[in-house]
Design a protein around this motif. Structure first.
Motif, PDB file in Angstrom:
ATOM      1  N   GLY B  90     -11.663 -25.551 -27.467  1.00 15.74           N
ATOM      2  CA  GLY B  90     -12.625 -24.346 -27.812  1.00 15.74           C
ATOM      3  C   GLY B  90     -13.058 -25.227 -28.556  1.00 15.74           C
ATOM      4  O   GLY B  90     -13.147 -26.534 -29.171  1.00 15.74           O
ATOM      5  N   ALA B  91     -14.303 -24.472 -28.998  1.00 17.37           N
ATOM      6  CA  ALA B  91     -15.243 -24.352 -30.460  1.00 17.37           C
ATOM      7  C   ALA B  91     -15.178 -23.799 -31.250  1.00 17.37           C
ATOM      8  O   ALA B  91     -14.992 -22.761 -31.389  1.00 17.37           O
ATOM      9  CB  ALA B  91     -16.823 -24.438 -29.397  1.00 17.37           C
ATOM     10  N   GLY B  92     -15.692 -24.154 -32.109  1.00 13.28           N
ATOM     11  CA  GLY B  92     -15.770 -23.175 -33.550  1.00 13.28           C
ATOM     12  C   GLY B  92     -14.910 -23.649 -34.582  1.00 13.28           C
ATOM     13  O   GLY B  92     -14.091 -24.215 -34.006  1.00 13.28           O
ATOM     14  N   PRO B  93     -14.526 -23.493 -35.534  1.00  7.95           N
ATOM     15  CA  PRO B  93     -14.370 -22.994 -36.955  1.00  7.95           C
ATOM     16  C   PRO B  93     -12.957 -22.730 -36.511  1.00  7.95           C
ATOM     17  O   PRO B  93     -12.808 -22.000 -35.980  1.00  7.95           O
ATOM     18  CB  PRO B  93     -14.694 -23.168 -37.805  1.00  7.95           C
ATOM     19  CG  PRO B  93     -16.255 -22.550 -37.762  1.00  7.95           C
ATOM     20  CD  PRO B  93     -16.331 -22.405 -36.429  1.00  7.95           C
ATOM     21  N   GLY B  94     -11.780 -23.648 -36.705  1.00  2.51           N
ATOM     22  CA  GLY B  94     -10.690 -23.206 -36.068  1.00  2.51           C
ATOM     23  C   GLY B  94     -10.083 -23.211 -35.315  1.00  2.51           C
ATOM     24  O   GLY B  94      -9.074 -21.724 -34.271  1.00  2.51           O
ATOM     25  N   SER B  95     -10.880 -23.539 -33.834  1.00  2.00           N
ATOM     26  CA  SER B  95     -10.536 -23.569 -32.222  1.00  2.00           C
ATOM     27  C   SER B  95      -9.496 -24.164 -31.963  1.00  2.00           C
ATOM     28  O   SER B  95      -9.118 -24.837 -32.858  1.00  2.00           O
ATOM     29  CB  SER B  95     -12.107 -23.869 -31.771  1.00  2.00           C
ATOM     30  OG  SER B  95     -12.142 -24.997 -32.033  1.00  2.00           O
ATOM     31  N   LEU B  96      -8.780 -23.892 -31.426  1.00  2.00           N
ATOM     32  CA  LEU B  96      -7.748 -25.154 -30.581  1.00  2.00           C
ATOM     33  C   LEU B  96      -8.127 -25.609 -29.509  1.00  2.00           C
ATOM     34  O   LEU B  96      -8.846 -25.585 -28.751  1.00  2.00           O
ATOM     35  CB  LEU B  96      -6.613 -23.881 -30.194  1.00  2.00           C
ATOM     36  CG  LEU B  96      -6.672 -22.679 -31.622  1.00  2.00           C
ATOM     37  CD1 LEU B  96      -5.220 -21.711 -30.462  1.00  2.00           C
ATOM     38  CD2 LEU B  96      -5.569 -23.669 -32.389  1.00  2.00           C
ATOM     39  N   ALA B  97      -7.075 -26.427 -28.858  1.00  2.00           N
ATOM     40  CA  ALA B  97      -7.199 -27.458 -28.526  1.00  2.00           C
ATOM     41  C   ALA B  97      -5.974 -27.481 -27.206  1.00  2.00           C
ATOM     42  O   ALA B  97      -5.003 -27.645 -27.816  1.00  2.00           O
ATOM     43  CB  ALA B  97      -8.346 -28.732 -28.168  1.00  2.00           C
ATOM     44  N   ARG B 122      -8.829 -25.418 -41.203  1.00  2.00           N
ATOM     45  CA  ARG B 122      -9.999 -24.935 -41.013  1.00  2.00           C
ATOM     46  C   ARG B 122      -9.055 -23.120 -40.589  1.00  2.00           C
ATOM     47  O   ARG B 122      -9.571 -22.510 -40.019  1.00  2.00           O
ATOM     48  CB  ARG B 122     -10.653 -25.514 -39.748  1.00  2.00           C
ATOM     49  CG  ARG B 122     -11.278 -26.347 -40.677  1.00  2.00           C
ATOM     50  CD  ARG B 122     -11.963 -26.960 -39.712  1.00  2.00           C
ATOM     51  NE  ARG B 122     -13.558 -26.571 -39.568  1.00  2.00           N
ATOM     52  CZ  ARG B 122     -14.648 -26.211 -38.680  1.00  2.00           C
ATOM     53  NH1 ARG B 122     -14.819 -27.894 -38.161  1.00  2.00           N
ATOM     54  NH2 ARG B 122     -15.783 -26.035 -39.013  1.00  2.00           N
ATOM     55  N   LEU B 123      -7.524 -23.617 -40.586  1.00  2.00           N
ATOM     56  CA  LEU B 123      -7.024 -22.358 -39.731  1.00  2.00           C
ATOM     57  C   LEU B 123      -7.294 -21.424 -41.352  1.00  2.00           C
ATOM     58  O   LEU B 123      -7.073 -21.771 -42.522  1.00  2.00           O
ATOM     59  CB  LEU B 123      -5.669 -22.462 -39.653  1.00  2.00           C
ATOM     60  CG  LEU B 123      -5.315 -23.554 -38.360  1.00  2.00           C
ATOM     61  CD1 LEU B 123      -3.948 -23.235 -37.926  1.00  2.00           C
ATOM     62  CD2 LEU B 123      -6.264 -22.680 -37.358  1.00  2.00           C
ATOM     63  N   PRO B 124      -7.189 -20.050 -41.218  1.00  2.00           N
ATOM     64  CA  PRO B 124      -7.396 -18.817 -42.298  1.00  2.00           C
ATOM     65  C   PRO B 124      -6.009 -18.892 -43.300  1.00  2.00           C
ATOM     66  O   PRO B 124      -5.015 -19.917 -42.585  1.00  2.00           O
ATOM     67  CB  PRO B 124      -6.614 -17.527 -41.534  1.00  2.00           C
ATOM     68  CG  PRO B 124      -7.138 -17.961 -39.910  1.00  2.00           C
ATOM     69  CD  PRO B 124      -7.378 -19.100 -40.081  1.00  2.00           C
ATOM     70  N   ASP B 125      -5.834 -18.780 -44.423  1.00  2.00           N
ATOM     71  CA  ASP B 125      -5.020 -19.873 -45.389  1.00  2.00           C
ATOM     72  C   ASP B 125      -3.733 -17.969 -46.006  1.00  2.00           C
ATOM     73  O   ASP B 125      -3.517 -17.942 -46.229  1.00  2.00           O
ATOM     74  CB  ASP B 125      -5.522 -19.846 -46.378  1.00  2.00           C
ATOM     75  CG  ASP B 125      -6.615 -18.960 -47.189  1.00  2.00           C
ATOM     76  OD1 ASP B 125      -6.640 -17.485 -46.785  1.00  2.00           O
ATOM     77  OD2 ASP B 125      -7.799 -19.046 -48.329  1.00  2.00           O
ATOM     78  N   ASP B 126      -4.211 -17.258 -44.193  1.00  2.00           N
ATOM     79  CA  ASP B 126      -2.906 -16.007 -45.023  1.00  2.00           C
ATOM     80  C   ASP B 126      -1.519 -16.784 -45.290  1.00  2.00           C
ATOM     81  O   ASP B 126      -0.746 -17.388 -44.301  1.00  2.00           O
ATOM     82  CB  ASP B 126      -3.439 -15.065 -44.314  1.00  2.00           C
ATOM     83  CG  ASP B 126      -3.088 -15.350 -43.131  1.00  2.00           C
ATOM     84  OD1 ASP B 126      -3.886 -16.480 -42.724  1.00  2.00           O
ATOM     85  OD2 ASP B 126      -2.614 -14.567 -41.682  1.00  2.00           O
ATOM     86  N   VAL B 127      -0.413 -17.115 -45.734  1.00  2.00           N
ATOM     87  CA  VAL B 127       0.633 -16.352 -45.786  1.00  2.00           C
ATOM     88  C   VAL B 127       1.712 -15.392 -45.609  1.00  2.00           C
ATOM     89  O   VAL B 127       1.204 -14.615 -47.040  1.00  2.00           O
ATOM     90  CB  VAL B 127       1.378 -17.430 -47.133  1.00  2.00           C
ATOM     91  CG1 VAL B 127       2.740 -17.660 -46.378  1.00  2.00           C
ATOM     92  CG2 VAL B 127      -0.010 -19.332 -46.745  1.00  2.00           C
TER      93      VAL B 127
END
Lengths: 281, 281
Positions: B90-97, B122-127
């Motif tokens: 994937g492309a962009g912030p927080g993207s996955l491979a 770079r993943l969201p910081d919600d917990v």
């Protein structure tokens, strides 16, 4: 092939590959629109299609014991190809086979999976379960998913395939009152009366609404990865299905599911990692 | 490369394959005898070697998020080859491979794995974790694994790599008094002071003695499949590690593990399916 599930998970060898006993195989499947939910194809149904191809590729070891599936892109209704590869094939009673599978549609990768197959009837019969069976109200006191709003039902024909009765204690989200516990449980049967077997347990493990509903987060929660353990052949009758999350963080959450059969046996377990819906209350 | 873990999980590209950004790669690894336990190489160490190769094959996405590993045959100390394949990037912030890996030794398949990588920072910081941190006695009140019997230590150099302090409440099996609960927990650090990171969490998830010890079943419990979820970069300091089983049946048992960092965050979770030892008390 009298039942919807069997018809819609059927696969046919294309003749490509080196054969079924060892080596590689290729199977044609048709992803049926009847298993869509909220506009996407249910991940448990897709897992069962993968499971059916792996069963065909694993003679003498018909039952999934572990299936780890990574969902790469959203499958769509229509033709799909499942390519299989035997990684290891054990000999003797109770032996295991390991296989890999890849699902593509028009060359686009949809799912990649690794699996262990066996004959569940030939495993040792010891049981030392400390897990406790879900306590559910009677079937007739639970909330049938057929009560879902009409606009949701229109994009969710899956609800017509399953007879799903949700425990009202964790169904408040349907009327805007999520419990906040992150847990959903209920009774499950196939609407057309097909009895459960190891293959349909793969569907059962991903048949409940996302636990995020119960956290007040409506919306689709796409699965990144789901690993299913099938631990025994289920007895006929209603299944109890329960799943829950303990850790929503980083935009992702794990979802642990267990399926109990009518004889009170824990027959399947799974854990998945899914993307949390962006919306929340 | 001053630390044992980094030295012993290092991989080198062989130059085979189509390159690292997409496509296939091939990496040479050396499985070090120092990570053996009871005569076999620790499965968590092997997972970390796989993780190191996948990290090399996944530029810009250095962190394992999910790794599903199927153990096909017993690895032995010495050279190993890790072949990698990018399934999706994937492309962009927080993207996955998504990637696949296969470990072989002299052409013999040892491990097949599927994985999702990302930049955890770079993943969201919600917990929204409802899981509760393990309650452990102080480090100095726990049982160091260096107290293991001398004959076990001889085939278990892993114990010299790890500083593992077990909760005495679930360490009675060491003196023939298993609790029967099927649960083991303790403090974990690297003996040489290396701080935890996402890669070493893969080791941490399979670092405790098998939970079957606590059920009064001594003996080796080989992993069939282990899926690790790394949920956050760990803070420096001691880790708390806890694992348990709820369903031993058919000669197999599931083992759920969680790792908490010194900041009180649930940083990794895993579930494995393993073969139960044949012996029991």
């Amino acid at each position: 092939m009298g039942y919807e599930f069997d018809r819609d998970t059927a696969v046919t060898s294309t003749g490509a590959g080196t054969g079924t006993a060892t080596g590689t195989g290729e199977y044609a499947a048709s992803l049926a629109p009847g298993w869509m939910i909220g506009g996407g194809i249910n991940g448990g149904y897709l897992l069962a299609v993968v499971g059916a191809a792996l069963r065909a590729a694993s003679p003498g070891k018909p039952d999934p014991v572990v299936v780890s599936a990574h969902y790469l892109s959203a499958s769509v209704p229509g033709p799909a190809t499942v390519s299989t590869r035997v990684l290891r094939d054990g000999a003797g009673p109770g032996s295991l086979a390991s296989l890999a599978a890849e699902v593509t549609q028009d060359g686009v990768p949809r799912i990649s999976a690794l699996a262990t197959y066996a004959d569940l009837g030939r495993l040792p019969d010891d049981v030392r379960t400390t897990a406790t069976e879900p306590v559910l109200p009677a079937v007739e006191d639970c909330v049938p998913s057929s009560l879902a709003p009409e606009d949701f039902r229109r994009t969710s024909p899956l609800l017509d395939r399953l007879d799903l009765r949700l425990d009202p204690a964790h169904a408040g989200w349907a009327v805007g009152e999520p419990s906040g516990a992150g847990e959903i449980q209920g009774w499950l049967a196939m609407a057309d009366g097909r009895e459960p077997d190891p293959l349909s347990l793969l569907l059962a493990l991903d048949s409940l609404p996302p636990v995020t509903f119960d956290l007040g987060m409506p919306g689709w929660a796409p699965t990144l990865e789901l690993t299913a353990h099938v631990r025994a052949r289920p007895a006929p009758g209603w299944l109890k299905v329960r799943h829950a999350t303990r850790n929503l963080a980083g935009g992702l959450f794990e979802e642990d599911c267990e399926v109990w059969d009518s004889a009170g046996r824990l027959v399947a377990q799974s854990r998945q990692l899914a993307k949390a819906p962006r919306s929340r209350t």
